[in-house]
Design an enzyme around this catalytic site. Structure first.
Site, PDB file in Angstrom:
ATOM      1  N   GLY A 178       0.811  -1.210   0.000  1.00 19.01           N
ATOM      2  CA  GLY A 178       0.000   0.000   0.000  1.00 19.01           C
ATOM      3  C   GLY A 178       0.845   1.260   0.000  1.00 19.01           C
ATOM      4  O   GLY A 178       0.578   2.221  -0.722  1.00 19.01           O
ATOM      5  N   ARG A 236       7.230   1.886   1.090  1.00 16.96           N
ATOM      6  CA  ARG A 236       7.573   0.476   1.254  1.00 16.96           C
ATOM      7  C   ARG A 236       8.007  -0.109  -0.090  1.00 16.96           C
ATOM      8  O   ARG A 236       8.891  -0.958  -0.154  1.00 16.96           O
ATOM      9  CB  ARG A 236       6.407  -0.302   1.833  1.00 16.96           C
ATOM     10  CG  ARG A 236       6.814  -1.698   2.353  1.00 16.96           C
ATOM     11  CD  ARG A 236       5.640  -2.446   2.937  1.00 16.96           C
ATOM     12  NE  ARG A 236       4.992  -1.672   3.988  1.00 16.96           N
ATOM     13  CZ  ARG A 236       3.738  -1.809   4.346  1.00 16.96           C
ATOM     14  NH1 ARG A 236       2.977  -2.685   3.741  1.00 16.96           N
ATOM     15  NH2 ARG A 236       3.238  -1.083   5.318  1.00 16.96           N
ATOM     16  N   ARG A 245       1.934  11.449  -8.632  1.00 15.74           N
ATOM     17  CA  ARG A 245       1.205  11.530  -7.357  1.00 15.74           C
ATOM     18  C   ARG A 245       1.979  10.875  -6.211  1.00 15.74           C
ATOM     19  O   ARG A 245       1.403  10.490  -5.194  1.00 15.74           O
ATOM     20  CB  ARG A 245      -0.193  10.905  -7.470  1.00 15.74           C
ATOM     21  CG  ARG A 245      -1.119  11.636  -8.427  1.00 15.74           C
ATOM     22  CD  ARG A 245      -2.437  10.879  -8.586  1.00 15.74           C
ATOM     23  NE  ARG A 245      -3.326  11.590  -9.496  1.00 15.74           N
ATOM     24  CZ  ARG A 245      -4.431  12.251  -9.119  1.00 15.74           C
ATOM     25  NH1 ARG A 245      -4.762  12.295  -7.848  1.00 15.74           N
ATOM     26  NH2 ARG A 245      -5.193  12.862 -10.005  1.00 15.74           N
ATOM     27  N   ARG A 302      -0.567  -8.486  -3.765  1.00 11.46           N
ATOM     28  CA  ARG A 302      -0.627  -7.444  -2.741  1.00 11.46           C
ATOM     29  C   ARG A 302       0.174  -7.911  -1.536  1.00 11.46           C
ATOM     30  O   ARG A 302       0.043  -9.058  -1.083  1.00 11.46           O
ATOM     31  CB  ARG A 302      -2.074  -7.153  -2.342  1.00 11.46           C
ATOM     32  CG  ARG A 302      -2.187  -6.407  -1.015  1.00 11.46           C
ATOM     33  CD  ARG A 302      -3.523  -5.762  -0.793  1.00 11.46           C
ATOM     34  NE  ARG A 302      -3.792  -5.545   0.622  1.00 11.46           N
ATOM     35  CZ  ARG A 302      -3.149  -4.675   1.411  1.00 11.46           C
ATOM     36  NH1 ARG A 302      -2.147  -3.933   0.931  1.00 11.46           N
ATOM     37  NH2 ARG A 302      -3.466  -4.550   2.693  1.00 11.46           N
ATOM     38  N   SER A 361      -0.239  -4.799   5.311  1.00 13.99           N
ATOM     39  CA  SER A 361      -0.434  -5.016   6.739  1.00 13.99           C
ATOM     40  C   SER A 361      -1.900  -5.316   7.011  1.00 13.99           C
ATOM     41  O   SER A 361      -2.785  -5.005   6.202  1.00 13.99           O
ATOM     42  CB  SER A 361       0.016  -3.787   7.523  1.00 13.99           C
ATOM     43  OG  SER A 361      -0.698  -2.638   7.099  1.00 13.99           O
ATOM     44  N   ASP A 413      -1.255  -5.253  13.839  1.00 12.06           N
ATOM     45  CA  ASP A 413      -1.973  -4.932  15.076  1.00 12.06           C
ATOM     46  C   ASP A 413      -3.077  -5.963  15.253  1.00 12.06           C
ATOM     47  O   ASP A 413      -3.315  -6.783  14.366  1.00 12.06           O
ATOM     48  CB  ASP A 413      -2.533  -3.503  15.057  1.00 12.06           C
ATOM     49  CG  ASP A 413      -3.282  -3.196  13.789  1.00 12.06           C
ATOM     50  OD1 ASP A 413      -4.441  -3.644  13.680  1.00 12.06           O
ATOM     51  OD2 ASP A 413      -2.721  -2.540  12.899  1.00 12.06           O
ATOM     52  N   ARG A 461       6.315  -0.924  10.147  1.00  7.06           N
ATOM     53  CA  ARG A 461       5.448  -1.342   9.048  1.00  7.06           C
ATOM     54  C   ARG A 461       6.175  -1.231   7.713  1.00  7.06           C
ATOM     55  O   ARG A 461       6.022  -2.058   6.822  1.00  7.06           O
ATOM     56  CB  ARG A 461       4.185  -0.472   8.993  1.00  7.06           C
ATOM     57  CG  ARG A 461       3.168  -0.734  10.078  1.00  7.06           C
ATOM     58  CD  ARG A 461       2.074   0.323  10.020  1.00  7.06           C
ATOM     59  NE  ARG A 461       1.162   0.226  11.140  1.00  7.06           N
ATOM     60  CZ  ARG A 461      -0.056  -0.301  11.093  1.00  7.06           C
ATOM     61  NH1 ARG A 461      -0.491  -0.795   9.961  1.00  7.06           N
ATOM     62  NH2 ARG A 461      -0.823  -0.349  12.153  1.00  7.06           N
TER      63      ARG A 461
END
Length: 239
Positions: A21, A25, A44, A88, A91, A210, A223
């Site tokens: 996402g 990362r 972007r 994908r 997290s 989490d 993360r």
């Protein structure tokens, strides 16, 4: 061949794309794991890179948060750039004691209350499946690396901050007990739908960051940088 959201030209993106996402990362994965990574997109701020891993070309690109965002980027990769496989890597929040902090989850289905699929092409299914071929390849990679995975249905939610009057049981307990959801994330339902519509392949690997059943959690920096097992499984997949 660029789109309003991606300035890559034909041939700059590999047939297999890993999609975290967070675009930072994606940058971390490219610079840490890929040989000779080349930036193909920064429109972007959604960074995308292509390099090689153990001699195989592979791309990694951020998807942004939520189904509308991954819906745009994955649809364009599949339909405009000849991408065949999107995994994908993200997290998730655990709904069960069986999925602990840092555990890797392989999504065997994605359940959602979202209207994404219905709006996109009239599909009224509330549960969508990944590519079994990709899931089998990810299982083989995990076994080769001796990394355990939790498998199960994930809840793809449109809402991160949720106000809900159902307190006993809570909404997530209902989804766990009635739908079999082991964790919650926000993208895979749309990704699986796009792959189905376009005749492509998609899968989803998640790291538990989490939990709804315990108080442990990890930082934003963790993360971004510490989901190593999930990354190794995805990169080691042979397809």
């Amino acid at each position: 061949m660029s789109t309003p959201h991606n300035k890559a030209e034909k041939g700059q993106i590999a047939k297999t794309v890993l999609m975290p996402g967070d675009p930072l990362r994606a940058k971390f994965i490219a610079e840490t794991f890929l040989e000779n990574p080349v930036l193909f997109n920064d429109v972007r701020g959604m960074l995308g890179y292509t390099g090689t891993y153990q001699g195989r070309p592979i791309s990694v690109m951020g998807s942004g948060m939520g189904m509308p965002s991954i819906g745009i980027y994955s649809y364009e990769l599949f339909s405009q750039y000849g991408v065949e496989n999107i995994i994908r890597i993200g997290s998730a929040g655990s709904y069960t004691e069986n999925a602990k902090i840092y555990d890797v989850v392989l999504a065997t289905a994605a359940y959602s209350e979202s209207s994404y699929a219905k709006t996109q092409n009239g599909c009224t299914d509330d549960t969508l499946l990944p590519s079994q071929e990709l899931c089998d390849a990810l299982r083989a990679s995990a076994e080769k690396l001796n990394i355990p995975m939790v498998e199960g249905t994930v809840h793809s939610s449109d809402v991160f901050y949720r106000n809900d009057d159902r307190k006993n049981p809570t909404y997530w307990e209902i989804l766990r007990d009635e739908k079999g959801c082991v964790a919650v994330e926000m993208e895979s339902f749309a990704l699986f739908h796009n792959a189905k519509v376009l005749g492509k392949r998609a899968a989803c690997l998640l790291t538990i960051s989490d939990s709804f059943v315990c108080s442990d959690e990890i930082t934003a920096e963790e993360r971004q940088t510490s989901f190593t097992n999930m990354m190794k499984i995805a990169l080691g997949m042979e397809i």
